[in-house]
Design an enzyme around this catalytic site. Structure first.
Site, PDB file in Angstrom:
ATOM      1  N   TRP A 101       0.767  -1.050  -0.036  1.00  0.00           N
ATOM      2  CA  TRP A 101      -0.278  -0.068  -0.090  1.00  0.00           C
ATOM      3  C   TRP A 101       0.773   1.207   0.051  1.00  0.00           C
ATOM      4  CZ3 TRP A 101      -4.343  -0.222  -2.002  1.00  0.00           C
ATOM      5  CH2 TRP A 101      -5.176  -1.498  -1.907  1.00  0.00           C
ATOM      6  N   ASP A 172      -1.032   6.621   6.598  1.00  0.00           N
ATOM      7  CA  ASP A 172      -2.294   5.645   5.984  1.00  0.00           C
ATOM      8  C   ASP A 172      -2.549   4.734   6.994  1.00  0.00           C
ATOM      9  OD1 ASP A 172      -4.061   3.923   4.749  1.00  0.00           O
ATOM     10  OD2 ASP A 172      -2.845   3.562   3.053  1.00  0.00           O
ATOM     11  N   LYS A 196     -12.396  -1.398   7.276  1.00  0.00           N
ATOM     12  CA  LYS A 196     -11.760  -2.336   8.213  1.00  0.00           C
ATOM     13  C   LYS A 196     -12.046  -2.296   9.665  1.00  0.00           C
ATOM     14  CE  LYS A 196      -8.361  -1.709   4.666  1.00  0.00           C
ATOM     15  NZ  LYS A 196      -8.648  -3.039   3.800  1.00  0.00           N
TER      16      LYS A 196
END
Ligand code: PLP
Length: 360
Positions: A101, A172, A196
């Site tokens: 990511w 992030d 999530k």
């Protein structure tokens, strides 16, 4: 059998929250409609929005000089919004490359600037590892430094918190927000897709220090301009109201569980149980150095990968869902966010031990 869902996201939500949603779905607050059918500008919804923000502020101890934005577009939209909002006249930003990511964020940032890519992926004692923060070579020409503290796919994490003086740190936190205490003051911007550890997909949280607002690229879409969102209480355009409402219920649930400190303990206990089961068996392995193991996403391989399909078929039959690893790494992955009860991880480790006994 009871189902435990180990999906990396959209992920399992607290059952008590879903039961509340179900109970009030058709007649919310006696209005005779559902919450998703009312105006975001109604006093009823504004109360929902404000309460959710306040509960989040309480949970994370967010200082007053930070704005909380309820956005859309997922974390990937933020991969663009971060450089567009923060670069100003700078041409460079530091990007820590620690996994899938972080790397995806770098690819998107390249549309806006020339990122200084700092690769922290390494090996230690034959294990996958990430360089500790005091070894990161940051650059003085950088408008900010971006990193991803929990790599959902690689199953790696950086639990130490940044201490880089005046540098603007951007994180992030999609797969780790609300799982452990954070010192918000150390960050310029924190962002996270909701699907999530927060609520349903469709909502993206951004927590931004106020002094960073107001230098967004002129051509950049207003819906992703932090200042526009802040000036309009995240209602410049129609927000994802149902996801906002449901996330608010999750925040209440988190408070009732004892808040973030209690969650951190709960998450540590689950991770300890799962990693020790893997480490104490020749049948399973995880290749990440202990220091960098994610407590949220636990990838593991079967020593004999010919048994992968059988493992997955049998695990589903046992009520243990979504254990298939991400397509880029294979093997298995168990995501064990806040909503996963300890009993879910116990059911998984019991299944793993039994499977190993039968096939080892
Ligand atoms: N960043 C991290 C750490 C993620 O786990 C994900 C997961 O999907 C993303 C970014 C991308 O998020 P989204 O799908 O919300 O754009």
């Amino acid at each position: 059998t009871q189902v435990f869902n180990f999906s990396s996201g959209p992920a399992m939500l607290p059952k008590a929250v879903l039961e509340q949603v179900q109970a009030e779905l058709l007649d919310w607050q006696g209005l005779g409609t559902s919450v998703m059918e009312i105006s975001h500008r109604s006093k009823e919804f504004i109360a929902v929005a404000e309460t959710a923000e306040q509960d989040l502020r309480d949970l994370l101890a967010i200082p007053a000089h930070y704005k909380v934005l309820f956005c859309q577009g997922g974390a990937r939209a933020q991969f663009a919004a971060i450089p567009a909002n923060l670069l100003g006249s700078a041409k460079h930003a530091d990007y820590i490359d620690g996994g899938y990511w972080a790397h995806s964020a770098i690819n998107e940032a390249q549309k806006f600037c020339t990122p200084n890519v700092i690769d922290i992926k390494t090996t230690e004692n034959g294990k996958v590892a990430l360089l500790p923060m005091n070894q990161w070579q940051l650059n003085d020409n950088a408008a900010y430094v971006h990193y991803c503290p929990n790599e959902t796919i690689d199953g790696t994490a950086i639990d130490e918190e940044p201490d880089f003086g005046d540098r603007v740190v951007v994180a992030d936190l999609s797969s780790t927000i609300l799982s452990r205490p954070l010192d918000i003051n150390r960050y310029g911007v924190i962002y996270a897709g909701a699907q999530k550890n927060i609520g349903p997909a469709g909502l993206t949280l951004v927590i931004v220090r106020e002094d960073l607002l107001g230098k967004t690229l002129q051509q950049f879409p207003s819906v992703l301009d932090f200042k526009t969102l802040a000036d309009n209480d995240s209602m410049f355009n129609t927000p994802p109201t149902f996801a906002w409402y449901l996330s608010g219920l999750v925040f209440k649930w988190l408070k009732a569980q004892g808040g973030i400190a209690a969650m951190a303990k709960h998450n540590q206990a689950k991770a300890d149980l799962l990693y020790s089961t893997i480490d104490n068996s020749d049948f399973y392995r995880n290749t990440v150095l202990e220091r960098n193991r994610s407590k949220m996403n636990v990838p593991f391989q079967l020593t004999d990968d010919k048994l992968d399909k059988l493992f997955l078929d049998e695990s589903v039959a046992a009520g243990l869902h979504a254990l298939k690893g991400h397509r880029v790494v294979g093997g298995m992955r168990a995501s064990i966010y806040n909503a996963m009860p300890l009993e879910g991880v116990q059911a998984l480790t019991n299944f793993m031990q039994d499977f190993a006994k039968r096939h080892g």
